[in-house]
Design an enzyme around this catalytic site. Structure first.
Site, PDB file in Angstrom:
ATOM      1  NE  ARG A  83      -4.075   1.882   0.984  1.00 52.83           N
ATOM      2  CZ  ARG A  83      -5.057   2.245   0.160  1.00 52.83           C
ATOM      3  NH1 ARG A  83      -5.056   1.868  -1.113  1.00 52.83           N
ATOM      4  NH2 ARG A  83      -6.057   2.986   0.607  1.00 52.83           N
ATOM      5  CB  THR A  94      -9.102  -0.676  -7.644  1.00 52.60           C
ATOM      6  OG1 THR A  94      -9.005   0.528  -6.917  1.00 52.60           O
ATOM      7  CG2 THR A  94      -8.329  -1.779  -6.981  1.00 52.60           C
ATOM      8  CB  ILE A 140      -3.375   4.754  -9.427  1.00 50.10           C
ATOM      9  CG1 ILE A 140      -4.200   4.373 -10.660  1.00 50.10           C
ATOM     10  CG2 ILE A 140      -1.935   4.310  -9.576  1.00 50.10           C
ATOM     11  CD1 ILE A 140      -3.676   4.978 -11.980  1.00 50.10           C
ATOM     12  CG  ASN A 141      -8.423   6.425  -4.736  1.00 53.55           C
ATOM     13  OD1 ASN A 141      -9.181   5.503  -4.455  1.00 53.55           O
ATOM     14  ND2 ASN A 141      -8.632   7.651  -4.318  1.00 53.55           N
ATOM     15  CD  GLU A 188      -4.717   4.408  -3.366  1.00 55.86           C
ATOM     16  OE1 GLU A 188      -5.932   4.214  -3.286  1.00 55.86           O
ATOM     17  OE2 GLU A 188      -4.035   4.104  -4.365  1.00 55.86           O
ATOM     18  CG  ASP A 217      -8.520   5.248  -0.291  1.00 59.64           C
ATOM     19  OD1 ASP A 217      -9.614   5.697  -0.652  1.00 59.64           O
ATOM     20  OD2 ASP A 217      -7.970   4.285  -0.842  1.00 59.64           O
ATOM     21  CB  SER A 266      -7.025  -0.166   1.438  1.00 58.52           C
ATOM     22  OG  SER A 266      -7.437  -0.772   0.232  1.00 58.52           O
ATOM     23  N   GLY A 295     -13.507  -1.192  -6.840  1.00 59.49           N
ATOM     24  CA  GLY A 295     -14.797  -0.572  -6.504  1.00 59.49           C
ATOM     25  C   GLY A 295     -14.828   0.181  -5.196  1.00 59.49           C
ATOM     26  N   GLY A 296     -13.661   0.548  -4.640  1.00 60.65           N
ATOM     27  CA  GLY A 296     -13.693   1.290  -3.374  1.00 60.65           C
ATOM     28  C   GLY A 296     -14.414   0.478  -2.316  1.00 60.65           C
TER      29      GLY A 296
HETATM   30  O1  DON Z   1      -7.919   1.192  -1.477  1.00 65.20           O
HETATM   31  C1  DON Z   1      -9.087   1.481  -1.671  1.00 65.20           C
HETATM   32  O2  DON Z   1     -10.005   1.058  -0.997  1.00 65.20           O
HETATM   33  C2  DON Z   1      -9.434   2.386  -2.845  1.00 65.20           C
HETATM   34  N1  DON Z   1      -8.340   3.268  -3.139  1.00 65.20           N
HETATM   35  C3  DON Z   1      -9.808   1.538  -4.020  1.00 65.20           C
HETATM   36  C4  DON Z   1     -10.219   2.352  -5.216  1.00 65.20           C
HETATM   37  C5  DON Z   1     -11.055   1.611  -6.160  1.00 65.20           C
HETATM   38  O3  DON Z   1     -11.354   0.466  -5.999  1.00 65.20           O
HETATM   39  C6  DON Z   1     -11.557   2.395  -7.314  1.00 65.20           C
HETATM   40  N2  DON Z   1     -12.379   1.579  -8.157  1.00 65.20           N
HETATM   41  N3  DON Z   1     -13.388   1.741  -8.658  1.00 65.20           N
END
Ligand code: DON
Length: 557
Positions: free
Chosen positions: A95, A367, A386-387, A406, A409, A438, A459-460
């Site tokens: 990370r 992501t 990369i977010n 990032e 986050d 994350s 997908g965050g």
């Molecule tokens: O680490 C995380 O939770 C976020 N930066 C992930 C970002 C992400 O999945 C974007 N996708 N749609």
């Protein structure tokens, strides 16, 4: 303002190492990959066919994606790798971390308001990248083919170019239009405007950077020419990352979360991911409700998932952060008795009051992910980011790669949601050298010593829902890999209040029933699952049909 900016900006939210001793695990003998694009799938399978192991294939895939999947594949970002090697679980945290000059209030203006885009766009939004250190560490510990062999496919694709898929070209042109409309400074167009559909797109600066990584390993990024280019780019563009930050970056081996669930062993991401705790909580709190096997994607099933999700996200906001900086009570949060108690608070017939869902303990878009299983039954689940799509939207001039955004986050201010609507408190506030929380949840499920499932998604915060439901779809509802990847999914993260985000494809009567119960429905799909399951007929692999992924299962030669 912040949300308007976000809506406009975002396109999709969207030297050779020691040989590992490999033992044959029953039910192996095939090799499988599930990848976000064809380039990574073919390159990873070629490594496996040559006798490389799952970690070798993962390293190649990661670097290829940095070339062919610029919206998320990266060397300017970070990620997590969950491993099962000879039946032993392991976890690699690569990370990003906050630069040394970062501080708690760095994104607040004089009035104490969060600046609308500083944590999302431009050099100041970037954490210190972890990807190259991560791949180097993975290779040191588990790699079997030479490092240079594993990086070379990416060098070739960057130098000679690749034919741009329409899916990627569409994302690039929409992103460019939005950045231009917003009037933001970005050199994104200088690097990507000519990546049009079906044209051959080469990236000479990136090729040179990858060659330094190929020839010098970790030092080819964190030291010497590349480090010099990054730190001077930062100085000229308001970023904080220094040569010293780069030199001090370390990828870390951590103990993964392992949890017994319905006769399986779930191996998943520990903090600084919130995802592993969340998925284990979600599965654990669902367990009693699964006894009667509610109809898949019925309103009853979706209501139960939502009620559990609210409790999962309440705990996430309160307790989760970088374990090197805050004490995260992982054990207590995943204790079966705790999960059973939280589960018993769910009313199967009515929505609980959002404001009453407090953290439970002590009573008080883009992501990408890939999954690999090698001929020995070793498995790698790797999620990297990369977010948001195309990260901070800026390329390190002279080095040819996109920077992450990032830093968003972190919790820029207690109680103020980040891009993904996640709310955090002190556990996830910004501190120098800290890793931002994350949701990435690369996950492996074993039955005994055999791989039952390898899964993960972008997908965050919705990653947690995608991963949980991929486990339920395959291991409870017995779906094939493709059906499990494509079945409509739902997501509830406590806030916004009583809101279920969902894919298209749910029955109209189910949606009506959910509305009758009092839910607000938000029809925006999410995630891009790439999963591998074991069946009586062998491995079954699939990539979610809505993306540009590719899955391959081959017999080992
Ligand atoms: O680490 C995380 O939770 C976020 N930066 C992930 C970002 C992400 O999945 C974007 N996708 N749609």
């Amino acid at each position: 303002m912040r949300s308007i900016f976000i809506a406009v900006l975002i396109l999709v939210c969207t030297g050779c190492a020691r040989q590992i001793e490999t033992v044959t695990i029953p039910s192996a003998g095939q090799q499988a990959v599930a990848m976000p694009d064809t380039f990574s799938a073919d390159a990873a399978m070629a490594v496996l066919a040559e006798g490389g192991n799952a970690v070798d294939a993962a390293i190649t895939a990661q670097f290829v994606l940095a070339v062919t999947y610029p919206e998320a594949g990266n060397i300017g970002g970070g990620g997590f790798m969950t491993l099962s090697i000879n039946g032993q679980a392991d976890f690699l945290d690569y990370r990003e971390m906050a630069p040394g000059a970062a501080h708690r209030d760095m994104y607040l203006d004089e009035q104490g308001h969060v600046h609308p885009y500083e944590s999302l766009f431009g050099a100041k939004a970037s954490g210190v990248p972890g990807t190259v250190a991560g791949m180097w560490e993975a290779h040191q510990k588990y790699g079997s083919l030479p490092w240079s062999r594993l990086v070379q496919p990416a060098v070739d694709l960057a130098e000679q170019g690749f034919v741009v898929p329409e899916h990627l070209a569409g994302r690039i042109s929409r992103y460019l239009a939005r950045v231009q409309k917003q009037g933001l400074f970005s050199n994104f167009g200088d690097y990507f405007a000519h990546a049009t559909a079906n044209s051959v797109f080469s990236q000479p600066e990136l090729a040179e950077t990858l060659k330094r990584i190929r020839d010098q390993g970790r030092n080819g990024f964190y030291d010497g020419e590349t480090a010099r280019i990054i730190s001077s780019y930062m100085q000229q563009n308001g970023g904080l990352i220094t040569a010293q930050d780069l030199a001090s970056y370390e990828a870390k081996w951590r103990t993964p979360i392992t949890h017994t669930w319905r006769g399986y062993t779930v191996i998943t991401a520990p903090p600084p991911s919130s995802g592993g705790v969340a998925v284990v909580q979600w599965l654990g709190m669902m367990e009693p409700w699964l006894e009667s096997l509610p109809e898949h994607n019925s309103s009853q099933y979706i209501h139960l998932l939502s009620e559990v999700g609210k409790r999962v996200f309440a705990d996430r906001a309160e307790y989760l952060g970088d374990p090197d900086f805050v004490e995260v009570p992982v054990q207590a949060l995943t204790e079966p008795a705790y999960l059973a108690k939280r589960s018993s608070e769910v009313n199967p017939d009515a929505i609980s009051v959002t404001e009453d869902i407090a953290p439970g303990l002590y009573e008080s878009e883009d992501t990408t992910h890939f999954s690999i299983v090698d001929r020995w039954g070793n498995a790698v689940a790797n999620t990297t980011t990369i977010n948001l799509s195309f990260g901070a939207g800026v390329v390190v001039s002279g080095a040819g790669f996109l920077l992450n955004d990032e830093m968003d986050d972190f919790s820029a201010k207690a109680g103020v949601p980040n891009f993904f609507g996640a709310i955090g408190g002190t556990a996830n506030e910004i501190q120098p050298f800290k890793r931002m929380l994350s949701s990435m949840t690369p996950t492996i499920v074993l039955k005994g010593r055999d791989v039952a499932l390898v899964t993960g998604s972008p997908g965050g915060t919705t990653i947690i829902s995608s991963v949980t439901q991929s486990v339920l779809n395959t291991l409870v509802y017995d779906m094939t890999a493709q059906a499990a990847a494509d079945a409509p999914r739902v997501h509830h993260q406590l806030w916004p209040k009583d809101t279920i985000r969902h894919h298209s494809g749910l029955d109209a009567s189910t949606l009506e029933e959910l509305e009758r119960l009092g839910y607000t429905l938000d029809n925006r799909s999410f995630g891009d699952l790439h999963l591998i399951t074991a069946t009586v007929d062998g491995m079954d692999a699939a990539s979610q049909s809505s993306g540009r992924g590719k899955a391959i299962v081959n017999p080992a030669q």
